[in-house]
Design a protein around this motif. Sequence first.
Motif, PDB file in Angstrom:
ATOM      1  N   GLY A 152       0.787  -1.227   0.000  1.00 41.77           N
ATOM      2  CA  GLY A 152       0.000   0.000   0.000  1.00 41.77           C
ATOM      3  C   GLY A 152       0.818   1.275   0.000  1.00 41.77           C
ATOM      4  O   GLY A 152       0.257   2.362   0.142  1.00 41.77           O
ATOM      5  N   SER A 153       2.128   1.158  -0.169  1.00 44.37           N
ATOM      6  CA  SER A 153       2.981   2.341  -0.085  1.00 44.37           C
ATOM      7  C   SER A 153       2.940   3.180  -1.353  1.00 44.37           C
ATOM      8  O   SER A 153       3.271   4.371  -1.330  1.00 44.37           O
ATOM      9  CB  SER A 153       4.425   1.935   0.207  1.00 44.37           C
ATOM     10  N   THR A 154       2.542   2.577  -2.461  1.00 44.80           N
ATOM     11  CA  THR A 154       2.480   3.279  -3.739  1.00 44.80           C
ATOM     12  C   THR A 154       1.077   3.168  -4.316  1.00 44.80           C
ATOM     13  O   THR A 154       0.512   2.071  -4.363  1.00 44.80           O
ATOM     14  CB  THR A 154       3.480   2.689  -4.745  1.00 44.80           C
ATOM     15  N   THR A 155       0.518   4.293  -4.732  1.00 43.11           N
ATOM     16  CA  THR A 155      -0.788   4.312  -5.396  1.00 43.11           C
ATOM     17  C   THR A 155      -0.669   5.160  -6.655  1.00 43.11           C
ATOM     18  O   THR A 155       0.084   6.131  -6.705  1.00 43.11           O
ATOM     19  CB  THR A 155      -1.887   4.884  -4.495  1.00 43.11           C
ATOM     20  N   LEU A 156      -1.428   4.783  -7.660  1.00 41.24           N
ATOM     21  CA  LEU A 156      -1.498   5.519  -8.915  1.00 41.24           C
ATOM     22  C   LEU A 156      -2.958   5.741  -9.268  1.00 41.24           C
ATOM     23  O   LEU A 156      -3.798   4.881  -8.972  1.00 41.24           O
ATOM     24  CB  LEU A 156      -0.807   4.756 -10.045  1.00 41.24           C
ATOM     25  N   TYR A 157      -3.238   6.867  -9.924  1.00 33.09           N
ATOM     26  CA  TYR A 157      -4.598   7.176 -10.323  1.00 33.09           C
ATOM     27  C   TYR A 157      -4.623   7.692 -11.761  1.00 33.09           C
ATOM     28  O   TYR A 157      -3.713   8.397 -12.197  1.00 33.09           O
ATOM     29  CB  TYR A 157      -5.196   8.259  -9.415  1.00 33.09           C
ATOM     30  N   ALA A 158      -5.698   7.365 -12.448  1.00 33.52           N
ATOM     31  CA  ALA A 158      -5.948   8.000 -13.739  1.00 33.52           C
ATOM     32  C   ALA A 158      -6.253   9.474 -13.501  1.00 33.52           C
ATOM     33  O   ALA A 158      -6.835   9.841 -12.467  1.00 33.52           O
ATOM     34  CB  ALA A 158      -7.120   7.319 -14.434  1.00 33.52           C
ATOM     35  N   ALA A 159      -5.875  10.294 -14.458  1.00 31.20           N
ATOM     36  CA  ALA A 159      -6.083  11.735 -14.310  1.00 31.20           C
ATOM     37  C   ALA A 159      -7.566  12.071 -14.115  1.00 31.20           C
ATOM     38  O   ALA A 159      -7.912  13.016 -13.409  1.00 31.20           O
ATOM     39  CB  ALA A 159      -5.525  12.462 -15.533  1.00 31.20           C
ATOM     40  N   SER A 160      -8.425  11.278 -14.715  1.00 34.43           N
ATOM     41  CA  SER A 160      -9.864  11.558 -14.672  1.00 34.43           C
ATOM     42  C   SER A 160     -10.476  11.347 -13.293  1.00 34.43           C
ATOM     43  O   SER A 160     -11.575  11.841 -13.027  1.00 34.43           O
ATOM     44  CB  SER A 160     -10.595  10.691 -15.696  1.00 34.43           C
ATOM     45  N   VAL A 161      -9.783  10.615 -12.412  1.00 35.27           N
ATOM     46  CA  VAL A 161     -10.360  10.325 -11.091  1.00 35.27           C
ATOM     47  C   VAL A 161      -9.509  10.874  -9.957  1.00 35.27           C
ATOM     48  O   VAL A 161      -9.931  10.834  -8.796  1.00 35.27           O
ATOM     49  CB  VAL A 161     -10.565   8.815 -10.891  1.00 35.27           C
ATOM     50  N   LYS A 162      -8.334  11.388 -10.256  1.00 36.20           N
ATOM     51  CA  LYS A 162      -7.433  11.859  -9.218  1.00 36.20           C
ATOM     52  C   LYS A 162      -8.092  12.973  -8.407  1.00 36.20           C
ATOM     53  O   LYS A 162      -8.695  13.883  -8.966  1.00 36.20           O
ATOM     54  CB  LYS A 162      -6.127  12.360  -9.841  1.00 36.20           C
ATOM     55  N   GLY A 163      -8.022  12.857  -7.095  1.00 40.74           N
ATOM     56  CA  GLY A 163      -8.645  13.826  -6.214  1.00 40.74           C
ATOM     57  C   GLY A 163     -10.073  13.480  -5.840  1.00 40.74           C
ATOM     58  O   GLY A 163     -10.628  14.069  -4.908  1.00 40.74           O
ATOM     59  N   ARG A 164     -10.663  12.522  -6.553  1.00 38.57           N
ATOM     60  CA  ARG A 164     -12.050  12.102  -6.253  1.00 38.57           C
ATOM     61  C   ARG A 164     -12.107  10.669  -5.731  1.00 38.57           C
ATOM     62  O   ARG A 164     -12.954  10.347  -4.906  1.00 38.57           O
ATOM     63  CB  ARG A 164     -12.923  12.216  -7.506  1.00 38.57           C
ATOM     64  N   PHE A 165     -11.223   9.811  -6.234  1.00 31.93           N
ATOM     65  CA  PHE A 165     -11.215   8.398  -5.855  1.00 31.93           C
ATOM     66  C   PHE A 165     -10.009   8.120  -4.959  1.00 31.93           C
ATOM     67  O   PHE A 165      -8.942   8.716  -5.138  1.00 31.93           O
ATOM     68  CB  PHE A 165     -11.113   7.499  -7.084  1.00 31.93           C
ATOM     69  N   THR A 166     -10.178   7.169  -4.041  1.00 30.77           N
ATOM     70  CA  THR A 166      -9.084   6.743  -3.177  1.00 30.77           C
ATOM     71  C   THR A 166      -9.045   5.225  -3.112  1.00 30.77           C
ATOM     72  O   THR A 166     -10.046   4.600  -2.767  1.00 30.77           O
ATOM     73  CB  THR A 166      -9.242   7.303  -1.761  1.00 30.77           C
ATOM     74  N   ILE A 167      -7.907   4.670  -3.456  1.00 30.61           N
ATOM     75  CA  ILE A 167      -7.714   3.227  -3.373  1.00 30.61           C
ATOM     76  C   ILE A 167      -7.039   2.900  -2.045  1.00 30.61           C
ATOM     77  O   ILE A 167      -6.196   3.657  -1.550  1.00 30.61           O
ATOM     78  CB  ILE A 167      -6.868   2.713  -4.561  1.00 30.61           C
ATOM     79  N   SER A 168      -7.424   1.770  -1.462  1.00 22.64           N
ATOM     80  CA  SER A 168      -6.791   1.320  -0.229  1.00 22.64           C
ATOM     81  C   SER A 168      -6.923  -0.193  -0.151  1.00 22.64           C
ATOM     82  O   SER A 168      -7.683  -0.805  -0.910  1.00 22.64           O
ATOM     83  CB  SER A 168      -7.423   1.980   0.996  1.00 22.64           C
ATOM     84  N   ARG A 169      -6.186  -0.767   0.764  1.00 23.85           N
ATOM     85  CA  ARG A 169      -6.245  -2.221   0.927  1.00 23.85           C
ATOM     86  C   ARG A 169      -6.071  -2.565   2.392  1.00 23.85           C
ATOM     87  O   ARG A 169      -5.376  -1.864   3.138  1.00 23.85           O
ATOM     88  CB  ARG A 169      -5.180  -2.910   0.082  1.00 23.85           C
ATOM     89  N   ASP A 170      -6.716  -3.659   2.787  1.00 19.93           N
ATOM     90  CA  ASP A 170      -6.566  -4.217   4.128  1.00 19.93           C
ATOM     91  C   ASP A 170      -6.130  -5.653   3.921  1.00 19.93           C
ATOM     92  O   ASP A 170      -6.962  -6.551   3.700  1.00 19.93           O
ATOM     93  CB  ASP A 170      -7.877  -4.118   4.901  1.00 19.93           C
TER      94      ASP A 170
END
Length: 122
Positions: free
Chosen positions: A55-73
């Motif tokens: 979970g130390s690195t996350t990437l986002y498409a430009a179209s969703v950056k700032g609106r979507f958040t990925i996480s994992r447990d």
Amino acid sequence: QVQVVESGGGLVQAGGSLRLSCTASGSTLDDYAMGWFRQAPGKEREGVSCISRRGSTTLYAASVKGRFTISRDNAKNTLYLQMNSLKPEDTAMYYCAAGTWTTLESVKYNAWGQGTQVTVSS
């Protein structure tokens, strides 16, 4: 080989929120980088977001950056995608996938779920 199952899709009004979940079985989640992808009718599948094994690195498409958040447990073998400020153009089938590399390239992933539908009304 890991199997993944998505859940949490649905119908929401523009500006609303949804949280998608992806539960893994057959292997431990922390063996894999994970990604979220989506495909709208008549369009190619696109990478939405991805996250490294710890979970130390996350990437986002430009179209969703700032609106979507990925996480994992990893303890729960579950991946999440929190989607806020949804737009009609976010309407698509959303898929989670497991792979080796933290990338938005779908060809790098080799275990896919069946998808969960997200529909955003205007």
